[in-house]
Design a protein around this motif. Structure first.
Motif, mmCIF file in Angstrom:
data_model
loop_
_atom_site.group_PDB
_atom_site.id
_atom_site.type_symbol
_atom_site.label_atom_id
_atom_site.label_comp_id
_atom_site.label_asym_id
_atom_site.label_seq_id
_atom_site.Cartn_x
_atom_site.Cartn_y
_atom_site.Cartn_z
ATOM 1 N N GLY A 23 44.618 39.909 18.668
ATOM 2 C CA GLY A 23 45.766 39.725 19.583
ATOM 3 C C GLY A 23 45.994 40.933 20.459
ATOM 4 N N ALA A 24 45.843 42.111 19.839
ATOM 5 C CA ALA A 24 46.028 43.349 20.612
ATOM 6 C C ALA A 24 44.971 43.464 21.705
ATOM 7 N N TYR A 25 43.730 43.063 21.360
ATOM 8 C CA TYR A 25 42.624 43.126 22.349
ATOM 9 C C TYR A 25 42.895 42.178 23.516
ATOM 10 N N GLN A 26 43.422 40.981 23.129
ATOM 11 C CA GLN A 26 43.727 40.027 24.190
ATOM 12 C C GLN A 26 44.798 40.570 25.132
ATOM 13 N N LEU A 27 45.696 41.346 24.579
ATOM 14 C CA LEU A 27 46.730 41.946 25.422
ATOM 15 C C LEU A 27 46.163 43.006 26.357
ATOM 16 N N LEU A 28 45.070 43.696 25.947
ATOM 17 C CA LEU A 28 44.475 44.757 26.775
ATOM 18 C C LEU A 28 43.561 44.210 27.872
ATOM 19 N N VAL A 29 42.930 43.079 27.684
ATOM 20 C CA VAL A 29 41.989 42.507 28.664
ATOM 21 C C VAL A 29 42.769 41.924 29.847
ATOM 22 N N LYS A 30 42.312 42.315 31.061
ATOM 23 C CA LYS A 30 42.950 41.824 32.293
ATOM 24 C C LYS A 30 41.908 41.133 33.155
ATOM 25 N N GLU A 31 42.377 40.168 33.896
ATOM 26 C CA GLU A 31 41.491 39.440 34.814
ATOM 27 C C GLU A 31 41.664 39.992 36.228
ATOM 28 N N VAL A 32 40.545 40.342 36.852
ATOM 29 C CA VAL A 32 40.572 40.937 38.210
ATOM 30 C C VAL A 32 39.645 40.144 39.115
ATOM 31 N N THR A 33 40.143 39.782 40.281
ATOM 32 C CA THR A 33 39.336 39.085 41.285
ATOM 33 C C THR A 33 38.932 40.082 42.379
ATOM 34 N N VAL A 34 37.655 40.150 42.657
ATOM 35 C CA VAL A 34 37.136 41.034 43.699
ATOM 36 C C VAL A 34 36.590 40.182 44.832
ATOM 37 N N ILE A 35 37.120 40.390 46.030
ATOM 38 C CA ILE A 35 36.603 39.712 47.232
ATOM 39 C C ILE A 35 35.813 40.760 48.016
ATOM 40 N N ASP A 36 34.517 40.704 47.887
ATOM 41 C CA ASP A 36 33.622 41.698 48.497
ATOM 42 C C ASP A 36 32.933 41.055 49.700
ATOM 43 N N ASN A 37 33.404 41.436 50.904
ATOM 44 C CA ASN A 37 32.862 40.840 52.136
ATOM 45 C C ASN A 37 32.922 39.312 52.086
ATOM 46 N N ASN A 38 34.113 38.837 51.737
ATOM 47 C CA ASN A 38 34.417 37.407 51.704
ATOM 48 C C ASN A 38 33.741 36.660 50.539
ATOM 49 N N VAL A 39 33.066 37.380 49.640
ATOM 50 C CA VAL A 39 32.468 36.764 48.454
ATOM 51 C C VAL A 39 33.369 37.069 47.256
ATOM 52 N N SER A 40 33.894 36.030 46.618
ATOM 53 C CA SER A 40 34.870 36.202 45.536
ATOM 54 C C SER A 40 34.183 36.157 44.171
ATOM 55 N N SER A 41 34.566 37.133 43.304
ATOM 56 C CA SER A 41 34.042 37.197 41.931
ATOM 57 C C SER A 41 35.191 37.563 41.003
ATOM 58 N N VAL A 42 35.155 36.971 39.740
ATOM 59 C CA VAL A 42 36.217 37.233 38.766
ATOM 60 C C VAL A 42 35.645 38.068 37.622
ATOM 61 N N TYR A 43 36.375 39.122 37.219
ATOM 62 C CA TYR A 43 35.930 40.036 36.168
ATOM 63 C C TYR A 43 36.994 40.114 35.073
ATOM 64 N N LYS A 44 36.521 40.481 33.864
ATOM 65 C CA LYS A 44 37.410 40.796 32.741
ATOM 66 C C LYS A 44 37.247 42.289 32.457
ATOM 67 N N THR A 45 38.348 42.992 32.279
ATOM 68 C CA THR A 45 38.261 44.434 32.068
ATOM 69 C C THR A 45 39.412 44.941 31.219
ATOM 70 N N THR A 46 39.109 46.032 30.571
ATOM 71 C CA THR A 46 40.161 46.735 29.817
ATOM 72 C C THR A 46 40.436 48.100 30.426
ATOM 73 N N LYS A 47 39.798 48.373 31.554
ATOM 74 C CA LYS A 47 39.958 49.675 32.199
ATOM 75 C C LYS A 47 41.366 49.806 32.757
ATOM 76 N N LEU A 48 41.771 51.064 32.883
ATOM 77 C CA LEU A 48 43.157 51.312 33.263
ATOM 78 C C LEU A 48 43.359 51.405 34.789
ATOM 79 N N THR A 49 42.379 51.968 35.522
ATOM 80 C CA THR A 49 42.542 52.182 36.965
ATOM 81 C C THR A 49 41.475 51.419 37.750
ATOM 82 N N VAL A 50 41.737 51.290 39.067
ATOM 83 C CA VAL A 50 40.779 50.621 39.966
ATOM 84 C C VAL A 50 39.464 51.379 39.986
#
Length: 317
Positions: A23-50
């Motif tokens: 449960g704690a791990y699930q709380l740390l994982v965040k979903e981030v969408t990156v639009i790189d030159n109009n190409v969209s990709s979804v990532y999972k990360t536990t990192k704190l900064t961009v």
């Protein structure tokens, strides 16, 4: 019995711990969408900064690229990061080539970014994939307009030929004139310089137009004499000269070839005798003597001064 209860309790505790960790791990994982030159990709990360997120996923953002989120920003769930990649563009100004990378959307913004000004008389040409765009239009401020022309695309070539006017003064020599004068005092065939000619100077002012750094037209707008030229004056002699036996020269106006004869004051030649008041007096009233000669007044007027070769100076009497 007691031992079985302890085992069951221990298993329960372990399962509870595992469930809590997940449960704690699930709380740390965040979903981030990156639009790189109009190409969209979804990532999972536990990192704190961009910045950490980009490094984790090996997403490289160059200095000339644009990212809409600061790299020090904290990663949040369902965050969207948009990256615009800089595209290569060639800018040619009056033959000088500059290769740039830009994220600007329009040609106008790109020129502003590169601190390149365009005026209303400049000539702007756009090339895309080696084909010149035909629908180029220029506003009163010289900026290219129209949706196609405004859009910056990779490998675009923008060529600018600047328009420039310049007022240029130039000095030029003014040649002097030569004046010929007739002199009756000077022997024929001889000349005499009365006044030396000198060259003058004038200033021509031109309006010169340059397009693309090259001169295309030159128009004379003003002409001013700074120094007037001085006329060169030459006298040309018309006097005819004859050299006497005494080596003296005399000017003459006409030369005639004639037959010379002699006469006397005798009665035979004149019909008058000594004592007659007209004896020895010529038709002109002059007394007959050496140097007074007889002529046909129809040919040589009386009173004309003459030089007779072999005789000398005389007057038609």
């Amino acid at each position: 019995m007691t031992r079985r209860i302890s085992v069951i309790a221990m298993v329960t505790i372990i399962l509870a711990l595992c469930t809590g960790t997940a449960g704690a791990y699930q709380l740390l994982v965040k979903e981030v969408t990156v639009i790189d030159n109009n190409v969209s990709s979804v990532y999972k990360t536990t990192k704190l900064t961009v910045e950490e997120f980009l490094a984790e996923n090996e997403i490289v953002v160059e200095f000339v690229d644009r990212i809409d989120q600061p790299k020090i920003l904290e990663i949040k769930d369902h965050m969207t990061i948009t990256i615009k990649r800089a595209v290569p563009v060639t800018i040619v100004v009056d033959g000088k080539v500059k290769e740039v990378k830009t994220c600007e959307e329009t040609v106008k913004d790109l020129l502003v970014e590169e601190q390149i000004s365009v005026n209303e008389k400049d000539i702007v040409t756009i090339e895309l994939q080696d084909e010149v765009v035909p629908e180029i239009s220029v506003t009163q401020k010289g900026i290219i307009t129209g949706s196609l022309q405004d859009q910056v695309v990779p490998a675009m070539k923008i060529e600018i030929q600047t328009y420039r006017e310049e007022i240029i003064p130039e000095e030029q020599e003014v040649p002097f004139e030569t004046e010929m004068r007739i002199s009756t005092e000077l022997e024929k065939g001889k000349t005499n310089v009365v006044q030396e000619g000198t060259v003058g100077t004038k200033e021509n002012t031109f309006k010169v137009i340059y397009i693309g750094g090259k001169e295309t037209s030159r128009q004379l707008v003003k002409e001013e004499i700074i120094k007037k030229p001085v006329t060169h004056i030459i006298e040309e002699g018309t006097a005819r000269m004859v050299m006497t036996s005494r080596d003296t020269s005399h000017r003459y106006t006409k030369m005639m070839t004639m037959t010379a004869t002699a006469y006397t004051a005798s009665f035979k030649d004149t019909g008058k005798r000594p004592g007659d008041p007209w004896f020895g007096i010529t038709a002109s009233g002059m007394k007959a003597r050496y140097g007074v000669i007889a002529v046909d007044p129809k040919v040589i007027p009386l009173g004309t001064r003459l030089y007779v070769e072999g005789y000398g100076l005389a007057i038609a009497g």
